[in-house]
Scaffold this motif. Structure first.
Motif, PDB file in Angstrom:
ATOM      1  N   GLU A 238       0.818  -1.212   0.000  1.00  6.96           N
ATOM      2  CA  GLU A 238       0.000   0.000   0.000  1.00  6.96           C
ATOM      3  C   GLU A 238       0.852   1.263   0.000  1.00  6.96           C
ATOM      4  OE1 GLU A 238      -3.589   2.056   2.651  1.00  6.96           O
ATOM      5  OE2 GLU A 238      -2.739   0.105   3.214  1.00  6.96           O
ATOM      6  N   LEU A 239       1.972   1.248   0.704  1.00  6.73           N
ATOM      7  CA  LEU A 239       2.793   2.448   0.820  1.00  6.73           C
ATOM      8  C   LEU A 239       3.615   2.692  -0.443  1.00  6.73           C
ATOM      9  CD1 LEU A 239       3.970   4.780   2.495  1.00  6.73           C
ATOM     10  CD2 LEU A 239       5.688   3.154   3.380  1.00  6.73           C
ATOM     11  N   THR A 240       4.389   1.726  -0.856  1.00 10.67           N
ATOM     12  CA  THR A 240       5.317   1.922  -1.972  1.00 10.67           C
ATOM     13  C   THR A 240       4.719   1.560  -3.323  1.00 10.67           C
ATOM     14  OG1 THR A 240       6.191  -0.324  -1.760  1.00 10.67           O
ATOM     15  CG2 THR A 240       7.237   1.403  -0.445  1.00 10.67           C
ATOM     16  N   ARG A 241       3.566   0.850  -3.316  1.00 12.63           N
ATOM     17  CA  ARG A 241       2.892   0.390  -4.528  1.00 12.63           C
ATOM     18  C   ARG A 241       3.740  -0.630  -5.299  1.00 12.63           C
ATOM     19  NH1 ARG A 241      -1.540   3.264  -5.428  1.00 12.63           N
ATOM     20  NH2 ARG A 241      -1.692   2.655  -7.617  1.00 12.63           N
ATOM     21  N   LEU A 242       4.735  -1.187  -4.621  1.00 12.64           N
ATOM     22  CA  LEU A 242       5.514  -2.268  -5.197  1.00 12.64           C
ATOM     23  C   LEU A 242       4.847  -3.600  -4.889  1.00 12.64           C
ATOM     24  CD1 LEU A 242       9.114  -1.119  -4.207  1.00 12.64           C
ATOM     25  CD2 LEU A 242       7.971  -0.830  -6.415  1.00 12.64           C
ATOM     26  N   MET A 243       5.196  -4.624  -5.657  1.00 10.19           N
ATOM     27  CA  MET A 243       4.604  -5.942  -5.465  1.00 10.19           C
ATOM     28  C   MET A 243       5.015  -6.515  -4.108  1.00 10.19           C
ATOM     29  SD  MET A 243       4.628  -9.077  -8.224  1.00 10.19           S
ATOM     30  CE  MET A 243       3.477  -8.244  -9.314  1.00 10.19           C
ATOM     31  N   THR A 244       4.063  -7.170  -3.460  1.00 10.75           N
ATOM     32  CA  THR A 244       4.347  -7.775  -2.157  1.00 10.75           C
ATOM     33  C   THR A 244       5.318  -8.940  -2.305  1.00 10.75           C
ATOM     34  OG1 THR A 244       2.465  -9.283  -2.346  1.00 10.75           O
ATOM     35  CG2 THR A 244       2.064  -7.139  -1.316  1.00 10.75           C
ATOM     36  N   ARG A 245       5.894  -9.344  -1.165  1.00  9.75           N
ATOM     37  CA  ARG A 245       6.904 -10.402  -1.180  1.00  9.75           C
ATOM     38  C   ARG A 245       6.354 -11.691  -1.780  1.00  9.75           C
ATOM     39  NH1 ARG A 245      11.531 -12.211   1.432  1.00  9.75           N
ATOM     40  NH2 ARG A 245      11.598 -14.477   1.731  1.00  9.75           N
ATOM     41  N   THR A 246       5.168 -12.103  -1.307  1.00  8.71           N
ATOM     42  CA  THR A 246       4.614 -13.378  -1.772  1.00  8.71           C
ATOM     43  C   THR A 246       4.403 -13.365  -3.279  1.00  8.71           C
ATOM     44  OG1 THR A 246       3.517 -13.735   0.362  1.00  8.71           O
ATOM     45  CG2 THR A 246       2.704 -14.986  -1.527  1.00  8.71           C
ATOM     46  N   GLN A 247       3.778 -12.304  -3.771  1.00  3.15           N
ATOM     47  CA  GLN A 247       3.478 -12.259  -5.202  1.00  3.15           C
ATOM     48  C   GLN A 247       4.748 -12.063  -6.030  1.00  3.15           C
ATOM     49  OE1 GLN A 247       0.477 -12.999  -6.230  1.00  3.15           O
ATOM     50  NE2 GLN A 247       1.133 -12.943  -8.371  1.00  3.15           N
ATOM     51  N   PHE A 248       5.698 -11.306  -5.495  1.00  4.29           N
ATOM     52  CA  PHE A 248       6.950 -11.098  -6.225  1.00  4.29           C
ATOM     53  C   PHE A 248       7.702 -12.421  -6.385  1.00  4.29           C
ATOM     54  CE2 PHE A 248      11.478 -10.136  -6.499  1.00  4.29           C
ATOM     55  CZ  PHE A 248      11.499  -9.229  -7.543  1.00  4.29           C
ATOM     56  N   LEU A 249       7.759 -13.202  -5.317  1.00  2.00           N
ATOM     57  CA  LEU A 249       8.453 -14.488  -5.409  1.00  2.00           C
ATOM     58  C   LEU A 249       7.733 -15.433  -6.375  1.00  2.00           C
ATOM     59  CD1 LEU A 249       9.569 -15.100  -1.718  1.00  2.00           C
ATOM     60  CD2 LEU A 249      10.860 -14.113  -3.618  1.00  2.00           C
ATOM     61  N   ARG A 250       6.417 -15.331  -6.445  1.00  2.00           N
ATOM     62  CA  ARG A 250       5.694 -16.126  -7.443  1.00  2.00           C
ATOM     63  C   ARG A 250       6.055 -15.685  -8.858  1.00  2.00           C
ATOM     64  NH1 ARG A 250      -0.134 -15.781  -4.341  1.00  2.00           N
ATOM     65  NH2 ARG A 250       0.253 -17.450  -2.799  1.00  2.00           N
ATOM     66  N   ARG A 251       6.250 -14.392  -9.026  1.00  3.13           N
ATOM     67  CA  ARG A 251       6.666 -13.882 -10.335  1.00  3.13           C
ATOM     68  C   ARG A 251       8.056 -14.399 -10.686  1.00  3.13           C
ATOM     69  NH1 ARG A 251       5.352 -12.293 -14.454  1.00  3.13           N
ATOM     70  NH2 ARG A 251       6.711 -10.487 -14.650  1.00  3.13           N
ATOM     71  N   VAL A 252       8.956 -14.420  -9.689  1.00  2.00           N
ATOM     72  CA  VAL A 252      10.302 -14.944  -9.934  1.00  2.00           C
ATOM     73  C   VAL A 252      10.227 -16.426 -10.308  1.00  2.00           C
ATOM     74  CG1 VAL A 252      12.563 -15.393  -8.912  1.00  2.00           C
ATOM     75  CG2 VAL A 252      11.365 -13.263  -8.385  1.00  2.00           C
ATOM     76  N   GLU A 253       9.416 -17.186  -9.594  1.00  2.68           N
ATOM     77  CA  GLU A 253       9.281 -18.615  -9.873  1.00  2.68           C
ATOM     78  C   GLU A 253       8.713 -18.836 -11.271  1.00  2.68           C
ATOM     79  OE1 GLU A 253       7.617 -22.616  -7.603  1.00  2.68           O
ATOM     80  OE2 GLU A 253       7.017 -20.610  -6.931  1.00  2.68           O
ATOM     81  N   SER A 254       7.742 -18.006 -11.663  1.00  3.97           N
ATOM     82  CA  SER A 254       7.187 -18.107 -13.018  1.00  3.97           C
ATOM     83  C   SER A 254       8.238 -17.770 -14.066  1.00  3.97           C
ATOM     84  CB  SER A 254       5.987 -17.163 -13.157  1.00  3.97           C
ATOM     85  OG  SER A 254       5.503 -17.135 -14.480  1.00  3.97           O
ATOM     86  N   ALA A 255       9.088 -16.747 -13.781  1.00  7.70           N
ATOM     87  CA  ALA A 255      10.136 -16.361 -14.726  1.00  7.70           C
ATOM     88  C   ALA A 255      11.161 -17.477 -14.896  1.00  7.70           C
ATOM     89  CB  ALA A 255      10.823 -15.084 -14.260  1.00  7.70           C
ATOM     90  N   LEU A 256      11.427 -18.233 -13.838  1.00 14.92           N
ATOM     91  CA  LEU A 256      12.394 -19.323 -13.922  1.00 14.92           C
ATOM     92  C   LEU A 256      11.908 -20.451 -14.835  1.00 14.92           C
ATOM     93  CD1 LEU A 256      13.462 -19.536 -10.165  1.00 14.92           C
ATOM     94  CD2 LEU A 256      14.832 -18.680 -12.076  1.00 14.92           C
ATOM     95  N   ALA A 257      10.592 -20.542 -15.043  1.00 16.40           N
ATOM     96  CA  ALA A 257      10.035 -21.618 -15.870  1.00 16.40           C
ATOM     97  C   ALA A 257       9.784 -21.183 -17.309  1.00 16.40           C
ATOM     98  CB  ALA A 257       8.729 -22.117 -15.248  1.00 16.40           C
ATOM     99  N   ARG A 258      10.115 -19.962 -17.672  1.00 18.40           N
ATOM    100  CA  ARG A 258       9.808 -19.468 -19.016  1.00 18.40           C
ATOM    101  C   ARG A 258      10.723 -20.094 -20.059  1.00 18.40           C
ATOM    102  NH1 ARG A 258       7.791 -13.321 -19.152  1.00 18.40           N
ATOM    103  NH2 ARG A 258       7.548 -13.957 -21.306  1.00 18.40           N
ATOM    104  N   GLU A 259      10.142 -20.201 -21.287  1.00 16.74           N
ATOM    105  CA  GLU A 259      10.906 -20.754 -22.410  1.00 16.74           C
ATOM    106  C   GLU A 259      10.699 -19.898 -23.654  1.00 16.74           C
ATOM    107  OE1 GLU A 259      10.252 -24.836 -23.217  1.00 16.74           O
ATOM    108  OE2 GLU A 259      10.885 -25.542 -21.242  1.00 16.74           O
ATOM    109  N   ASP A 260      10.887 -18.604 -23.519  1.00 14.74           N
ATOM    110  CA  ASP A 260      10.767 -17.728 -24.674  1.00 14.74           C
ATOM    111  C   ASP A 260      11.948 -16.780 -24.708  1.00 14.74           C
ATOM    112  OD1 ASP A 260      10.234 -15.977 -22.636  1.00 14.74           O
ATOM    113  OD2 ASP A 260       8.115 -15.710 -23.113  1.00 14.74           O
ATOM    114  N   GLU A 261      11.828 -15.735 -25.519  1.00 12.53           N
ATOM    115  CA  GLU A 261      12.960 -14.823 -25.655  1.00 12.53           C
ATOM    116  C   GLU A 261      13.241 -14.033 -24.380  1.00 12.53           C
ATOM    117  OE1 GLU A 261       9.347 -12.789 -27.561  1.00 12.53           O
ATOM    118  OE2 GLU A 261      10.174 -14.795 -27.264  1.00 12.53           O
TER     119      GLU A 261
END
Length: 643
Positions: A238-261
């Motif tokens: 709410e304060l910084t408008r940055l992604m929360t820890r839980t959702q950010f780590l999910r984004r990192v995990e999703s990025a690790l599984a990507r197979e595109d450019e």
């Protein structure tokens, strides 16, 4: 029955009615005129011949010769001379010679002209009565020709009127095609608008339908904005408008599984030093302003590249996920400059120097999340020991790159393409009942001693500008596989290929050559590509839709506000990014976001498919949220195949 056919039928009926009336009136009038003319002719000819006979000797031979001479002219049917007692003195009758007039026409329109009668004198005595009947074949021929001419003119006029009416009707009904197309689009939940025609009746219909489309578009836009607000509220600090820890780590995990450019990348973590001391010195409001400025600058920095994300891991730790970026040191320096600018902007002259060491670590596709976090945290710890604003880049402990220069990557990738060393993977995508929707078909290249996944070579293919060649070969292999097995496949088209007009033309040509296989192809574009190139994506959708292809957007979840603009594209499905699906069984916020996304997508006739389903718990909760299909390591499919 079409209006054109109805027009021709009406023209034919009117032509026949007019022709019938004209034939009846005109033919009867012409017949009466001809009969009257024949009667007058008979009287005149009888008078003239009687005068000639009155001056001739009254011997039978002379009379017979005179009558024969008159009959030989061919204008008479009967010439007869009788004495006062009624006995025939001489008679000439024409045989046959009715001309080319059909018998039925003569029977239908009989002509009975009165015979011409005159007296033949012998001095002061009456010698006999002469009767003359002219031949009617000329009258019938004249009447027959005039009737044929009338028929011809009516036929030509009818055809001309029909053709002119057809052209005029087509011009009048041309806006009707737009009305039909718009009605069809609304039936398919594509709310498009068309230009209002000049015809009053059509203009009213089109105006009403345009108003309906405008209201629906407005509603969809408002729903998309509410959905984006809900997503932002549930996933961001709410304060910084940055992604929360839980959702950010999910984004990192999703990025690790990507197979595109965009596969691979760098993770950067910065730590604001001794924030408790800052709170004591500056006060909480001033520190909040500092954190707020830091969040604003990091968000702006992350938004400069597709699929980059900034997050707040805890009260002091801020992170940046840069997919497709393998220069960890360079990225860390740029992130340091952004943070320094944010702190300087928030400083009112009373703020002491704030420490913010940075740790960075590059990662390859398929890396483990825990290992990546551990290496990045280790680099951050080293930076903290090195200085207040030091940078430390972790050794990623990944195997060295097979090629150290672009020339080596070019040779390896192009060699594999020329050798035909490419194959497609097969991962099932099923609906909620367990039936097959299609098989995902990620590309594999045989290079550097084995079959490599797309995440291995696609980032380098993007730098070399050969992605469109890889995509073209993927399409060829997919069409051939469908033709051989009959099973539907889903393929990915990169953003680079999407914006290549030549590639789009070749794509359409390939699909047109194999329409049966094209109808079982599911074509996916990454979300960031759709957002960056909306016009090219719209053109591709409009071109592929008539071919029967299913068109979708993959890795959907970061640009939900844009969904309201997709109402007129004829999309078939959305694949929700794994970052939104991870832990969905326990995350009430993401459940609300996903449920709203499904409602919005279903309102425009779009399926929603979950990516990266990794557990039975996730798989079981998704149907209740409105998901139509799913794929991932937690999805099990057992035939038979169903499309």
């Amino acid at each position: 029955m079409s209006l054109i056919k109805q027009l021709w039928i009406a023209t034919l009926c009117l032509t026949l009615l007019a022709l019938g009336g004209s034939l009846v009136v005109g033919t009867l009038s012409a017949r009466d005129y001809l009969v009257q003319a024949l009667t007058v002719k008979n009287i005149d000819n009888a008078g003239g011949l009687a005068l000639v006979l009155s001056h001739l000797p009254k011997d039978p031979v002379s009379i017979e010769l005179q009558l024969s001479a008159r009959m030989d002219t061919g204008h008479y049917r009967l010439i007869r001379l009788v004495d006062p007692k009624g006995e025939v003195i001489a008679e000439q009758v024409a045989e046959g010679g009715d001309g080319d007039v059909p018998i039925w026409f003569r029977a239908l329109i009989p002509m009975q002209a009165a015979a011409g009668v005159a007296q033949v004198q012998d001095g002061w005595h009456q010698f006999g009565a002469l009767s003359v009947v002219s031949h009617d074949r000329y009258a019938y021929e004249s009447l027959w020709r005039s009737t044929l001419d009338l028929l011809l003119w009516f036929a030509v006029g009818g055809v001309a009127c029909g053709a002119l009416g057809t052209l005029l009707l087509k011009r009048i009904l041309r806006p009707l095609d737009d009305v039909v197309e718009q009605a069809t689009a609304i039936g398919e939940r594509r709310f498009v608008s068309t230009r209002e025609p000049g015809t009053l009746e059509f203009r009213r219909v089109v105006g009403a339908m345009n108003a309906l489309s405008a209201r629906v578009r407005l509603m969809l836009g408002e729903e998309a904005e509410r959905l984006e607000a809900l997503r932002f509220q549930s996933q961001h600090d709410e304060l910084t408008r940055l992604m929360t820890r839980t959702q950010f780590l999910r984004r990192v995990e999703s990025a690790l599984a990507r197979e595109d450019e965009q596969a691979g990348g760098t993770l950067v973590i910065a730590r604001i030093g001794d924030i408790a001391s800052l709170n004591r010195q500056l006060g909480r409001p001033a520190v909040d302003n500092l954190l707020r400025a830091l969040g604003h600058h990091l968000l702006h920095f992350a938004s400069s590249r597709p699929d980059w994300e900034a997050g707040r891991l805890n009260g002091t730790d801020f992170a940046l996920l840069a997919t497709g970026e393998d220069d960890a040191a360079g990225l860390a320096k740029r992130a340091q400059a952004v943070i320094a600018e944010a702190l300087a902007q928030a400083d009112d002259g009373t703020c002491p120097e704030v420490a913010f060491p940075l740790g960075a670590c590059a990662f390859s596709p398929g890396a483990a999340l825990k290992s990546l976090l551990a290496r990045t945290d280790g680099a951050l710890a080293i930076a903290e020991q090195a200085g207040a604003r030091a940078i430390s880049v972790a050794d990623p402990h990944r195997p060295p790159l097979a090629h150290t220069e672009l020339a080596g990557w070019r040779q390896a990738i192009e060699g594999a393409l020329k050798a035909g060393s490419m194959q497609l993977g097969r991962f099932p995508v099923i609906d909620t009942a367990g039936a097959l929707l299609h098989f995902e078909a990620p590309v594999r290249l045989e290079m550097d001693g084995g079959w490599q996944s797309a995440g291995y070579f696609m980032p380098w293919a993007a730098r070399l500008g050969v992605i469109n060649r890889i995509d073209a070969e993927v399409i060829r292999l997919a069409l051939r596989s469908i033709a051989t097995t009959g099973k539907p496949l889903g393929i990915n088209i990169s953003a680079e290929s999407l914006r290549d007009a030549g590639f789009r033309s070749r794509l359409l040509a390939n699909f047109a050559e194999q329409p049966g296989s094209a109808r079982q192809l599911w074509v996916e574009i990454p979300e960031y590509g759709v957002v960056q190139h909306p016009d090219e994506f719209r053109e591709l959708c409009h071109a592929l839709k008539p071919l029967g292809c299913r068109i979708g957007i993959e890795h959907c979840g970061r640009q939900l506000k844009q969904l309201g603009d997709l109402h007129d594209l004829g999309l078939d499905y959305l694949k929700v990014d794994a970052a939104l699906i991870r832990g969905i069984d326990t995350d009430a916020g993401n459940q609300s976001v996903l449920r709203s996304l499904c409602v919005l997508a279903h309102s425009i006739g779009v399926r929603v498919i979950a990516e990266g389903v990794s557990s039975d718990a996730e798989r079981l909760v998704l149907p209740a949220l409105g998901i139509d299909g799913m794929t991932g390591p937690g999805v099990r499919y057992v035939g038979p195949d169903k499309a």
